[in-house]
Design a protein around this motif. Structure first.
Motif, PDB file in Angstrom:
ATOM      1  N   LYS A  83      51.876  28.482  22.931  1.00 45.82           N
ATOM      2  CA  LYS A  83      51.347  27.150  22.620  1.00 45.82           C
ATOM      3  C   LYS A  83      49.994  27.247  21.925  1.00 45.82           C
ATOM      4  N   GLN A  84      49.147  28.160  22.416  1.00 43.37           N
ATOM      5  CA  GLN A  84      47.824  28.330  21.809  1.00 43.37           C
ATOM      6  C   GLN A  84      47.958  28.846  20.378  1.00 43.37           C
ATOM      7  N   ILE A  85      48.857  29.798  20.160  1.00 43.39           N
ATOM      8  CA  ILE A  85      49.079  30.333  18.802  1.00 43.39           C
ATOM      9  C   ILE A  85      49.572  29.219  17.882  1.00 43.39           C
ATOM     10  N   ASP A  86      50.512  28.388  18.375  1.00 42.00           N
ATOM     11  CA  ASP A  86      51.014  27.269  17.577  1.00 42.00           C
ATOM     12  C   ASP A  86      49.901  26.294  17.240  1.00 42.00           C
ATOM     13  N   ARG A  87      49.037  25.972  18.215  1.00 42.25           N
ATOM     14  CA  ARG A  87      47.922  25.051  17.970  1.00 42.25           C
ATOM     15  C   ARG A  87      46.972  25.621  16.920  1.00 42.25           C
ATOM     16  N   THR A  90      48.471  25.624  13.490  1.00 41.49           N
ATOM     17  CA  THR A  90      48.470  24.264  12.927  1.00 41.49           C
ATOM     18  C   THR A  90      47.068  23.897  12.447  1.00 41.49           C
ATOM     19  N   GLU A  91      46.042  24.249  13.227  1.00 43.39           N
ATOM     20  CA  GLU A  91      44.653  23.957  12.820  1.00 43.39           C
ATOM     21  C   GLU A  91      44.291  24.724  11.550  1.00 43.39           C
ATOM     22  N   GLU A  92      44.691  25.985  11.459  1.00 42.32           N
ATOM     23  CA  GLU A  92      44.375  26.788  10.284  1.00 42.32           C
ATOM     24  C   GLU A  92      45.069  26.233   9.047  1.00 42.32           C
ATOM     25  N   SER A  93      46.307  25.783   9.201  1.00 42.36           N
ATOM     26  CA  SER A  93      47.021  25.265   8.043  1.00 42.36           C
ATOM     27  C   SER A  93      46.443  23.915   7.629  1.00 42.36           C
TER      28      SER A  93
END
Length: 96
Positions: A83-87, A90-93
């Motif tokens: 979940k943290q990696i996905d968040r 998403t923030e980086e993109s």
């Protein structure tokens, strides 16, 4: 808990009773003493062995629970990491 009571008078069993009250009555009237009687049953004969088996089974259950708890904790941790990696992805993109 006794299954019955014996009234002992002059060194011999003078009476056996289902309830303690009548045995106490005889003791008060004629002297002697009362002892509890316990019927010998399979449960009584094997009580020590049954207790040991229960202790062993409880220990085995505890040992089995430890790896299960560790496995569950690993799943929770990996789920949180995903979940943290996905968040963060998403923030980086969104910023990039």
């Amino acid at each position: 808990m006794a299954d019955a009571w014996a009234w002992i008078h002059e060194g011999q069993v003078a009476g056996a009773f289902v309830h303690k009250g009548p045995a106490d009555f005889c003791t008060d009237r004629a002297g002697g003493f009362v002892i509890p009687l316990r019927a010998e049953t399979a449960k009584v004969r094997y009580a020590d062995e049954l207790y040991q088996v229960l202790k062993d089974l409880t220990g085995l259950a505890k040992m089995a629970a430890c790896p299960l708890n560790t496995y569950k904790a690993a799943i929770r941790n990996s789920d949180e990491l995903l979940k943290q990696i996905d968040r963060e992805s998403t923030e980086e993109s969104n910023h990039g």
